[in-house]
Design an enzyme around this catalytic site. Structure first.
Site, PDB file in Angstrom:
ATOM      1  N   HIS A  20      -8.351 -10.789   4.793  1.00  0.00           N
ATOM      2  CA  HIS A  20      -7.820 -10.959   6.145  1.00  0.00           C
ATOM      3  C   HIS A  20      -8.647 -10.247   7.196  1.00  0.00           C
ATOM      4  CE1 HIS A  20      -3.517 -11.988   4.513  1.00  0.00           C
ATOM      5  NE2 HIS A  20      -4.438 -12.850   4.148  1.00  0.00           N
TER       6      HIS A  20
ATOM      7  N   LYS B 197      -3.328  -5.683  15.813  1.00  0.00           N
ATOM      8  CA  LYS B 197      -1.957  -6.199  15.921  1.00  0.00           C
ATOM      9  C   LYS B 197      -0.979  -5.050  16.066  1.00  0.00           C
ATOM     10  CE  LYS B 197      -1.845  -7.011  10.935  1.00  0.00           C
ATOM     11  NZ  LYS B 197      -1.157  -7.562   9.790  1.00  0.00           N
TER      12      LYS B 197
ATOM     13  N   ASP C 269      -6.390  -9.470   1.072  1.00  0.00           N
ATOM     14  CA  ASP C 269      -5.675  -9.005   2.272  1.00  0.00           C
ATOM     15  C   ASP C 269      -6.667  -8.231   3.142  1.00  0.00           C
ATOM     16  OD1 ASP C 269      -3.637  -7.871   4.096  1.00  0.00           O
ATOM     17  OD2 ASP C 269      -2.188  -8.566   2.629  1.00  0.00           O
ATOM     18  N   ASP C 270      -6.194  -7.264   3.943  1.00  0.00           N
ATOM     19  CA  ASP C 270      -7.103  -6.592   4.873  1.00  0.00           C
ATOM     20  C   ASP C 270      -8.271  -5.917   4.153  1.00  0.00           C
ATOM     21  OD1 ASP C 270      -5.519  -7.285   7.079  1.00  0.00           O
ATOM     22  OD2 ASP C 270      -4.262  -5.510   6.827  1.00  0.00           O
TER      23      ASP C 270
ATOM     24  N   ASP D   4      -4.967  -4.928   0.047  1.00  0.00           N
ATOM     25  CA  ASP D   4      -5.769  -4.242   1.073  1.00  0.00           C
ATOM     26  C   ASP D   4      -6.801  -3.342   0.391  1.00  0.00           C
ATOM     27  OD1 ASP D   4      -3.791  -5.308   2.662  1.00  0.00           O
ATOM     28  OD2 ASP D   4      -3.127  -3.406   3.512  1.00  0.00           O
TER      29      ASP D   4
END
Ligand SMILES: *[C@@H]1O[C@H](CO)[C@@H](O)[C@H](O)[C@H]1NC(C)=O
Ligand SMILES: *[C@@H]1O[C@H](CO)[C@@H](O)[C@H](O)[C@H]1NC(C)=O
Length: 366
Positions: free
Chosen positions: A224, A257, A202-203, A181
């Site tokens: 992501h 989410k 990732d994020d 991230d």
């Protein structure tokens, strides 16, 4: 017994300052850091110059700064490897700080730890790479190859991070970089992140617990996408603007989410505008309330409220790959409320996707 004549005076002055102002007042000196041994002295000054040096493995480069300190990074910083440990590699705290990164590389040497498992298992890895707990400004910080997560941000007063780079492109080799991230935000108030460049696995940003956050004019490649959550019990995100970002080659573009078993939590007042999302392999826009760490259950729950989610202002375009969904919304039966004006969202490619339990206006799956 010899008494320094200044002793009494300066002690009194210190006491007077301490009584009148709770802020910590520093000396107008310039501290220089070219090894960890220099830190204790340097942080007594309100100007600090960091020269190029290597931080030994197993030790945090920890800067607890006086209010109003200016930090100038004047050379590259490298983190040594050789043993597994928990980190963080670097940490900074203080109010009203000016941090001038000057584009110098801060090298986490992540490849030493990368095993494809990130923070989910395998070796113990130092994380995050840089824990930021300041208010003020932080410009032109270049994080190269974090072992796992890069920036973790928890600011209690206004902070602007601009011109940051998180470069983990090397982690794509054999899929070894994982959970990298770029920005994890938790316990944050009034944070702006802009003009930054992220290439990771990732994020691009994960907004877990924050009020008044702006993420503007950043580029996100390979990861992501931009995520609110995963929202856990007791966490609230309120007032987020995601604008003018370019997101390429990511699993999903824009995501909210919430954990399926989370309670007493909320996401409110989120506005997306002027973003350009291309090459999503899974979802363009995804809002899901059925999340678990081992995947989605398909059964959304109602205990996290999600309200006022807009795509307004400048057009946000989202283009997804074959087999991916443009939009996937799975709200609990009664948890998504308020205005969901999506009139500035344009989607293309893949499949239209589906919307469950959200009253979206201005956009329709086509
Ligand atoms: C992202 O994609 C756009 C559109 O395809 C392209 O113009 C841009 O150069 C890409 N940027 C990066 C950083 O890959
Ligand atoms: C969402 O858009 C509506 C107008 O369509 C506006 O009244 C509302 O304030 C917006 N909310 C947010 C959080 O941007």
């Amino acid at each position: 017994m010899y008494l320094n004549p200044l002793f009494t005076l300066s002690t009194l002055a210190t006491l007077a300052v301490a009584r009148d102002t709770p802020r910590r007042i520093g000396r107008r000196c310039t501290g220089a850091i070219s090894s960890l041994d220099d830190v204790d002295e340097a942080v007594k000054c309100t100007t600090i110059n960091i020269e190029s040096f290597t931080v030994p493995v197993g030790e945090t480069f920890d800067l607890d700064l006086l209010d109003g300190t200016t930090v100038n990074v004047l050379g590259d910083i490298t983190f040594a490897t050789g043993t597994d440990w928990e980190g963080p590699l670097m940490q900074v705290a203080g109010d009203d700080i000016t941090w001038n990164g000057n584009g110098h590389t801060i090298d986490g040497n992540g490849a030493y730890w990368w095993d494809g498992e990130g923070s989910n298992g395998g070796r113990t890895k130092p994380r995050p790479m840089f824990k930021v707990k300041i208010s003020g400004t932080m410009s032109d910080v270049y994080l190269l190859n974090p072992p796992v997560q890069a920036f973790s941000v928890a600011n209690k007063a206004a902070l602007t991070i601009s011109g940051a780079t998180v470069d983990v492109a090397d982690g794509n080799e054999d899929d070894l970089g994982h959970n990298t991230d770029a920005f994890d935000v938790s316990g944050s108030t009034s944070l702006t992140i802009k003009n930054s460049k992220i290439d990771n696995q990732d994020d691009c940003i994960a907004i877990n617990d924050a009020t008044d956050l702006v993420f503007d004019s950043n580029t996100c490649n390979g990861g992501h996408g931009i995520s609110i959550g995963s929202i856990k019990t007791g966490k609230n995100v309120k007032g987020v603007t995601i604008s003018n970002n370019v997101i390429n080659n990511s699993q999903q573009g824009l995501r909210i989410k919430t954990y399926v078993d989370a309670t007493d939590a909320s996401v409110a007042d989120v506005t997306y505008s002027g973003n350009t999302v291309t090459g999503c392999t899974k979802y363009g826009v995804v809002i899901q309330q059925d999340y678990t760490n081992s995947g989605a259950t398909g059964e959304a729950t109602n205990d996290v409220s999600v309200s006022n989610i807009n795509f307004t202002g400048d057009t946000t375009t989202v283009e997804v790959e074959d087999g991916a969904k443009q939009v996937y919304v799975l709200c609990g039966s009664s948890s998504c409320s308020g205005t969901w004006d999506w009139s500035s969202l344009q989607t293309s490619g893949g499949d239209a996707g589906s919307v469950s339990n959200a009253d979206i206006t201005g956009w329709e799956a086509s």
